[in-house]
Design an enzyme around this catalytic site. Structure first.
Site, PDB file in Angstrom:
ATOM      1  N   LEU A  62      73.300  86.073   4.594  1.00  0.00           N
ATOM      2  CA  LEU A  62      73.771  85.529   3.326  1.00  0.00           C
ATOM      3  C   LEU A  62      73.184  84.146   3.090  1.00  0.00           C
ATOM      4  CD1 LEU A  62      77.467  86.653   3.714  1.00  0.00           C
ATOM      5  CD2 LEU A  62      75.854  87.514   2.011  1.00  0.00           C
ATOM      6  N   ASP A 147      60.982  85.731   4.248  1.00  0.00           N
ATOM      7  CA  ASP A 147      62.257  85.026   4.119  1.00  0.00           C
ATOM      8  C   ASP A 147      63.022  85.576   2.926  1.00  0.00           C
ATOM      9  OD1 ASP A 147      64.344  83.240   4.178  1.00  0.00           O
ATOM     10  OD2 ASP A 147      63.194  81.558   3.364  1.00  0.00           O
ATOM     11  N   SER A 428      50.429  57.383  21.491  1.00  0.00           N
ATOM     12  CA  SER A 428      49.802  58.694  21.647  1.00  0.00           C
ATOM     13  C   SER A 428      50.854  59.804  21.691  1.00  0.00           C
ATOM     14  CB  SER A 428      48.940  58.727  22.922  1.00  0.00           C
ATOM     15  OG  SER A 428      49.725  58.432  24.070  1.00  0.00           O
TER      16      SER A 428
END
Length: 550
Positions: A62, A147, A428
């Site tokens: 949902l 999706d 870094s």
């Protein structure tokens, strides 16, 4: 807004590369064909991992249960590993079809919708499926993330059969949530980040989203199909059920990642460590200087003041006076400079954890060498570094790719962490972790800049992560940037006359590959105020200039 562009591009121009803004992550960009992923294990001619087939990951659940968050997080991790992955948000296709401000029929989201609404839905679905097949069949794609809600058993079985005919595995990932507090938090997150609610008042957006949820609840069927491959995530990762998922190598990596994922929002802050007494030495592991201690105090005070202002802003917008932010956890490496930078906050009661994997790049033979000596002794290595600063390593040194692979356990812990998080590390390390959260390409990571006078805040959202900068006031100019990282190596030959003999050490002294700079300026807290000394945006994704630092 970049999120507005995503819908049009996903539906109409799959081969077009969108330009992401400086402060919005690149997860919805289409990766350049020739680009390598930051932690890529190996590459093949086809671009696919040879021991894994093609997979469609289809979300189930949902609204406001975390489907989009899960799909975006999966794409970020899989691309990081070098798996060619693309997200297909069905909502983007709907918005592209009806227009950003267009209205869909009143019953569009209902299962028992009218004929016209069903025809409209099928038309949008067809376009999305065509793009998925095009990506997998003609663009050498390996994982397509679909999706959508996928609420019914019959629909899911039909979807799996449709992809099976094309030789594509289907893995369903269901997001189930019974905790109303998590749903409410997700609704408010979605209304901020979803393109559906740009320009809406917050309360109106929440009401509309809840209306959508209530319209679908009577017609939703949770996953129980034993013959299908699925992972069921309950209450933001509180419990995970995997059914029939070990069908290849990638499916097992995906399940392992989902076991570490949660959908609860939190803030992540990046800061540099303070300056040391022996700034140029990697092996010495020196303690902070007096100025480094002062920096640690000012950085901590700035961060705490910012967090309090965020809390007050929540109260101003209707939250109760007793509202508290999530607890703040601090991560450092095991090196003295980062541990000592955290000591002031530890004294205030904040929890500090040391992570050995977060140590800076090892400079190898180039530690404390000047630019001239590196050019004289290793001219071939300098030429290789110019060509590929991300993957190249000097003799007995590490590359950024080595560092990215070393940091994978940290990335999984980053996904597990539920508190707000402050990461104190060498530049870094910050570049690589920031590159993961903001989906930067391997070519961009060595040129990301983290000035010592700024805290970088990552603001998570289901659709896109965003970043902003918080200025640390009162630092002396010599601390900004305050280390040899900011010299240019390799120096263009035309600049050698002005640089050789300057006494500057190389960035391979253990302090990282440099950022190159342009025009002067000063930093501010907002994206609009993006200038700083040297003119380099800390979040910039573009090829560095060759202009030396003056």
């Amino acid at each position: 807004m970049d999120t507005l562009l995503t819908a049009d591009l996903a539906a109409n121009a799959p081969n077009f590369r969108r330009r992401t803004s400086t402060y919005v992550d690149a997860i919805h960009d289409l990766p350049e064909k020739e680009s390598m992923a930051p932690a890529q294990l190996y590459s093949t001619e086809s671009g696919r991992l040879f021991h894994s087939g093609r997979i469609v990951i289809a979300t189930v659940g949902l609204p406001a249960r975390g489907k989009t968050h899960t799909s975006v997080a999966l794409a970020r991790y899989l691309r990081w590993l070098g798996v060619k992955t693309r997200i297909f948000h069905l909502g983007d296709y709907r918005r592209a079809h009806v227009g950003q401000n267009g209205d869909v029929p009143e019953d569009y989201f209902f299962v028992n919708a009218s004929t016209s609404s069903v025809l409209l839905r099928n038309k949008i679905l067809k376009k999305c499926r065509e793009d998925i097949f095009n990506f997998l069949n003609h663009e050498n794609g390996q994982i397509a993330i679909y999706d959508a809600v996928n609420p019914l058993c019959t629909g899911r079985r039909a979807l799996a059969k449709e992809f099976e005919k094309q030789g594509v595995h289907t893995l369903f990932v269901e997001s189930v949530c019974t905790d109303e507090r998590i749903i409410e938090e997700n609704v408010r997150s979605v209304k901020i980040s979803s393109p559906d609610y740009i320009g809406w008042e917050p309360e109106d957006a929440v009401k509309d989203y809840l209306k959508r949820i209530n319209a679908r609840i009577p017609h939703y069927e949770t996953m129980e199909e034993s013959e299908l491959h699925y992972v069921k995530m309950m209450n933001a990762g509180q419990r995970v059920v995997a059914n029939n998922c070990a069908f290849n190598y990638l499916s097992q990596r995906i399940v392992f990642y989902l076991l570490n994922l949660h959908i609860k929002s939190r803030q992540t802050y990046f800061v540099r460590a303070g300056t040391t007494r022996d700034e140029d030495s990697y092996k010495a592991d020196a303690s902070l200087s007096g100025e480094g201690q002062d920096y640690a105090h000012k950085m901590a005070d700035t961060l705490l003041a910012h967090r309090e202002s965020e809390r007050q802003n929540l109260i101003k917008h209707g939250a109760p006076e007793s509202t508290a932010l999530k607890p703040l956890t601090i991560w450092t490496s095991t090196r003295r400079r980062t541990v000592e930078t955290s000591e002031y906050l530890a004294g205030l009661g904040y929890r500090v954890r040391q992570r050995s994997q977060m140590s800076q790049l090892n400079p190898g033979v180039c530690e404390k060498m000047s630019e001239r000596r590196i050019r004289e002794q290793y001219p071939d290595e300098v030429a290789k570094h110019e060509q590929d600063p991300y993957h190249h390593r000097y003799p007995r040194a590490e590359s950024y790719h080595d560092l990215a692979v070393r940091l994978e356990p940290i990335i999984l812990e980053l996904e597990r962490e539920q508190n707000d998080l402050l990461i104190i590390a060498h530049e870094s390390v910050l570049r690589v972790l920031y590159g993961y959260l903001m989906a930067c390409s391997a070519t961009a990571i060595p040129s990301l800049s983290f000035p010592r006078d700024e805290i970088i805040e990552i603001i998570p959202a289901s659709y896109n992560n965003q970043a902003k900068r918080i200025s640390i006031p009162g630092l002396p100019d010599r601390l900004v940037p305050g280390s040899p990282e900011d010299i240019s190596i390799p120096v263009p030959p035309s600049e050698m006359g002005s640089r050789i003999g300057s006494g500057a050490v190389s960035p391979m002294s253990g302090l990282g590959t440099p950022v190159l700079h342009g025009s002067p300026g000063r930093g501010t807290q907002t994206p609009e105020g993006s200038g700083r000394e040297g003119g380099q945006l800390p979040l910039r994704r573009q090829a560095p200039t060759s202009e030396p630092r003056g």
